[in-house]
Design a protein around this motif. Structure first.
Motif, short mmCIF file in Angstrom:
data_model
loop_
_atom_site.label_atom_id
_atom_site.label_comp_id
_atom_site.label_asym_id
_atom_site.label_seq_id
_atom_site.Cartn_x
_atom_site.Cartn_y
_atom_site.Cartn_z
N VAL A 39 -8.11 -28.33 -24.44
CA VAL A 39 -8.60 -28.41 -23.06
C VAL A 39 -7.84 -27.43 -22.17
O VAL A 39 -6.60 -27.39 -22.17
CB VAL A 39 -8.44 -29.85 -22.52
CG1 VAL A 39 -8.92 -29.93 -21.07
CG2 VAL A 39 -9.22 -30.83 -23.39
N LYS A 87 -10.51 -30.64 -29.76
CA LYS A 87 -10.81 -29.82 -28.60
C LYS A 87 -9.52 -29.47 -27.86
O LYS A 87 -8.69 -30.34 -27.59
CB LYS A 87 -11.77 -30.54 -27.65
CG LYS A 87 -13.20 -30.62 -28.18
CD LYS A 87 -14.15 -31.12 -27.12
CE LYS A 87 -15.56 -31.23 -27.67
NZ LYS A 87 -16.10 -29.90 -28.04
N ALA A 128 -13.21 -23.70 -16.24
CA ALA A 128 -12.62 -24.27 -17.45
C ALA A 128 -13.70 -24.90 -18.34
O ALA A 128 -13.62 -24.85 -19.57
CB ALA A 128 -11.57 -25.31 -17.08
N GLY A 129 -14.74 -25.46 -17.73
CA GLY A 129 -15.82 -26.08 -18.49
C GLY A 129 -16.72 -25.10 -19.21
O GLY A 129 -17.50 -25.50 -20.07
N ASN A 168 -15.30 -23.85 -24.46
CA ASN A 168 -15.06 -24.96 -25.38
C ASN A 168 -14.30 -24.41 -26.58
O ASN A 168 -14.80 -23.55 -27.31
CB ASN A 168 -16.39 -25.58 -25.82
CG ASN A 168 -16.20 -26.57 -26.95
OD1 ASN A 168 -15.40 -27.49 -26.86
ND2 ASN A 168 -16.95 -26.38 -28.04
N GLU A 188 -12.61 -25.22 -30.15
CA GLU A 188 -12.53 -26.17 -31.26
C GLU A 188 -11.44 -25.67 -32.22
O GLU A 188 -11.57 -24.61 -32.83
CB GLU A 188 -13.87 -26.26 -32.00
CG GLU A 188 -15.04 -26.72 -31.15
CD GLU A 188 -15.10 -28.23 -30.98
OE1 GLU A 188 -14.30 -28.93 -31.66
OE2 GLU A 188 -15.92 -28.70 -30.18
N ILE A 214 -2.97 -24.51 -20.99
CA ILE A 214 -3.15 -25.54 -22.01
C ILE A 214 -1.99 -26.51 -21.91
O ILE A 214 -0.84 -26.14 -22.17
CB ILE A 214 -3.22 -24.91 -23.42
CG1 ILE A 214 -4.43 -23.96 -23.52
CG2 ILE A 214 -3.30 -25.99 -24.49
CD1 ILE A 214 -4.47 -23.15 -24.81
N ASP A 273 -7.00 -26.23 -18.26
CA ASP A 273 -7.09 -26.71 -16.88
C ASP A 273 -7.72 -25.62 -16.01
O ASP A 273 -8.12 -24.56 -16.51
CB ASP A 273 -5.72 -27.15 -16.35
CG ASP A 273 -4.74 -26.00 -16.13
OD1 ASP A 273 -5.15 -24.82 -16.17
OD2 ASP A 273 -3.53 -26.29 -15.93
N GLY A 300 -20.12 -31.60 -26.52
CA GLY A 300 -19.49 -30.86 -25.43
C GLY A 300 -19.50 -29.36 -25.63
O GLY A 300 -18.61 -28.65 -25.15
N SER A 328 -20.49 -25.51 -24.96
CA SER A 328 -20.61 -24.88 -23.65
C SER A 328 -21.08 -23.43 -23.78
O SER A 328 -21.62 -23.03 -24.81
CB SER A 328 -19.26 -24.95 -22.94
OG SER A 328 -19.39 -24.62 -21.58
N ARG A 346 -8.85 -17.44 -21.17
CA ARG A 346 -7.96 -18.18 -20.28
C ARG A 346 -7.71 -17.41 -18.99
O ARG A 346 -7.70 -17.99 -17.90
CB ARG A 346 -6.64 -18.47 -20.99
CG ARG A 346 -6.78 -19.38 -22.21
CD ARG A 346 -5.47 -19.51 -22.95
NE ARG A 346 -4.46 -20.12 -22.11
CZ ARG A 346 -3.15 -20.05 -22.34
NH1 ARG A 346 -2.69 -19.33 -23.37
NH2 ARG A 346 -2.29 -20.64 -21.53
#
Length: 387
Positions: A361, A359, A341-342, A345, A347, A368, A363, A21, A23, A331
C-alpha cells in the motif's frame, strides 16, 4: 477496466484465488516461480484461444502468446482430472467467466464447458465466431474485450534486426516486437491527443515547446527515446520490392544507424512505446520486464511513460517487473500528485503468503509504511555488510 480476476486450479493456484482491487497500473513483482506469469497467462489464454479458432469452445494452451504444454502441465497438481479450471473477470463492462476441463493429460486444446456473462450461462457451442463477432450478442460484450482490448509485450522480445516482417494487424503490436516497424510506419503521422500532450507538460514541468515540436506518434516516440537516451529520432520505412520494413536511428553525435549498430535498449523499449501510443482508451496492455536492457534512468523514464498513459490515455497496465527504478517512478508520480495512490496496485508475490501475494500500500505521498522482507531490500542488506 478489469477490476478483479479470479483463478481456480490453474498451474500454481489451487482452489479459488482472487486478485481484487485491480487499478490503472498493476505492478506484479516478487520472488520467481510464485505465480506472476500465471496471473498474466489467465488473461492471455482466452484471447489466444479465440484467435486460434473461429469457435470459442476450446482453450488453446499453445499459440501466439504462450506455449504451456498440455493439460497435465496447466492443471494444478492437487486438482483431479474431474475438476475444472476457471477464470473470472470483473470489468467496467460486466462480468465474464470461462470454465474449462480435460479428462486426459496430453491435450493441448481443452474443452470449454461453459461461458457465463453477467450471470447468464451459455454453452460454448453457441458462441460461434465470425470475424470475432459472436452470433450471440449478449456473449459479444464479454468476448469482444478479450479479442480487441488486450495487447501483450513479452519478455522474450526480438533483438535488433536489419528488417522486419509486415504486421498481421497494423493497429496492434505482436508479443515479440516483430511488428514494431510496420505499426510505427502505419501510424507515424497520426496526431497525439491534446490530453496526452497536456499530460506530458504535467509530468515534465520544465518541458520546452521545442521538445514537443512534432506532435505525431513518431514525434512522441522520439520524445520518449530522447528522454531515455539523449536526442534520438527513429525513422521507419517500407521497402516495397522486398516487402519488409526497416528502422534507422538518428542519435546525437552519431550518423544514422541501423538497429544492429546501436544499443539493445532501443530495440527492447521501442515496442512498448509504440504499443502504448496506438492503444485505445479503455484497452489493457500487459508488459513483461519493461526494464530489459535499460540503464537505471531509462527504467525510471519507462515507468513515467506507463504512468502517463494510464493517467491521461485511459490505458490499464499489468506490468511484471523486478526493477526498483520502475516502482519508484510510480511512487514519485504519486508524490508529485500526477497519480493518486489508488491508481497504483502493487502485488508482491512471495511464498510467505498463503494467498500467493500481498498488496503493498502506498500513502498519498508515495511512501510505503509496511515494507515486507524481500521486497526490494537486497541493496539495504548488501550495504549493511559494506558499511
Amino acid at each position: 477496466m478489469i477490476r478483479s480476476i479470479k483463478i481456480k486450479n490453474f498451474k500454481l493456484y489451487h482452489g479459488l484465488v482472487a486478485f481484487d482491487g485491480l487499478s490503472k497500473i498493476n505492478l506484479l513483482t516478487g520472488v520467481n516461480g510464485r505465480g506472476k506469469s500465471t496471473l498474466l497467462q489467465s488473461m492471455l489464454l482466452p484471447k489466444q484461444s479465440i484467435i486460434d479458432s473461429e469457435w470459442a469452445d476450446k482453450i488453446s494452451l499453445c499459440g501466439e502468446y504462450v506455449n504451456l504444454g498440455n493439460s497435465k502441465d496447466v492443471r494444478n497438481i492437487k486438482a483431479s482430472r474431474s475438476e475444472t479450471i476457471f477464470f473470472e473477470y470483473d470489468t467496467d463492462d460486466g462480468n465474464l467467466c470461462i470454465e474449462f476441463s480435460s479428462d486426459e493429460d496430453d491435450r493441448q486444446k481443452l474443452d470449454v464447458d461453459k461461458v457465463v456473462v453477467n450471470g447468464n450461462s451459455y454453452p460454448s457451442k453457441g458462441i460461434a465466431l465470425n470475424g470475432f463477432i459472436p452470433k450471440n450478442e449478449t456473449v459479444n460484450e464479454g468476448l469482444a474485450h478479450l479479442v480487441s482490448s488486450f495487447n501483450y509485450i513479452s519478455a522474450e522480445r526480438i533483438g535488433p534486426k536489419m528488417n522486419y516482417k509486415p504486421a498481421p494487424d497494423k493497429n496492434q503490436m505482436d508479443a515479440i516486437g516483430e511488428s514494431v516497424a510496420n505499426v510505427l510506419y502505419a501510424h507515424k503521422d497520426d496526431s497525439v491527443s491534446e490530453t496526452l500532450l497536456d499530460g506530458l507538460r504535467e509530468i515534465f514541468p520544465m518541458l520546452s515547446e521545442e521538445e514537443l515540436d512534432d506532435k505525431s506518434i513518431n514525434g512522441i516516440v522520439d520524445f520518449w527515446l530522447s528522454k531515455m537516451f539523449g536526442r534520438t529520432k527513429v525513422k521507419p520505412s517500407y521497402l516495397q520490392a522486398a516487402t519488409v520494413y526497416v528502422l534507422n536511428y538518428d542519435t546525437d553525435g552519431m550518423r544514422e544507424c541501423k538497429p544492429t549498430n546501436i544499443g539493445y535498449g532501443y530495440t527492447f523499449v521501442l515496442p512498448i512505446l509504440v504499443a502504448g501510443l496506438v492503444a485505445k482508451h479503455g484497452s489493457t496492455l500487459i508488459i513483461e520486464n519493461p526494464e530489459a536492457h535499460l540503464h537505471p534512468m531509462a527504467q525510471s523514464i519507462i515507468g513515467k511513460f506507463i504512468g502517463w498513459l494510464a493517467k491521461f490515455g485511459g490505458v490499464q497496465f499489468f506490468v511484471e517487473s523486478h526493477s526498483e527504478h520502475i516502482i519508484n517512478s510510480f511512487r514519485v508520480m504519486v508524490a508529485q500528485e500526477v497519480l493518486s495512490a489508488g491508481d497504483v496496485n502493487i502485488e508482491f508475490f512471495d511464498d510467505a503468503y498463503p494467498d500467493y501475494s500481498k498488496k503493498i500500500v502506498l500513502d498519498e505521498h508515495g511512501r510505503i509504511e509496511e515494507w515486507p522482507v524481500r521486497f526490494f531490500d537486497q541493496e539495504e542488506q548488501d550495504l549493511d555488510i559494506l558499511v
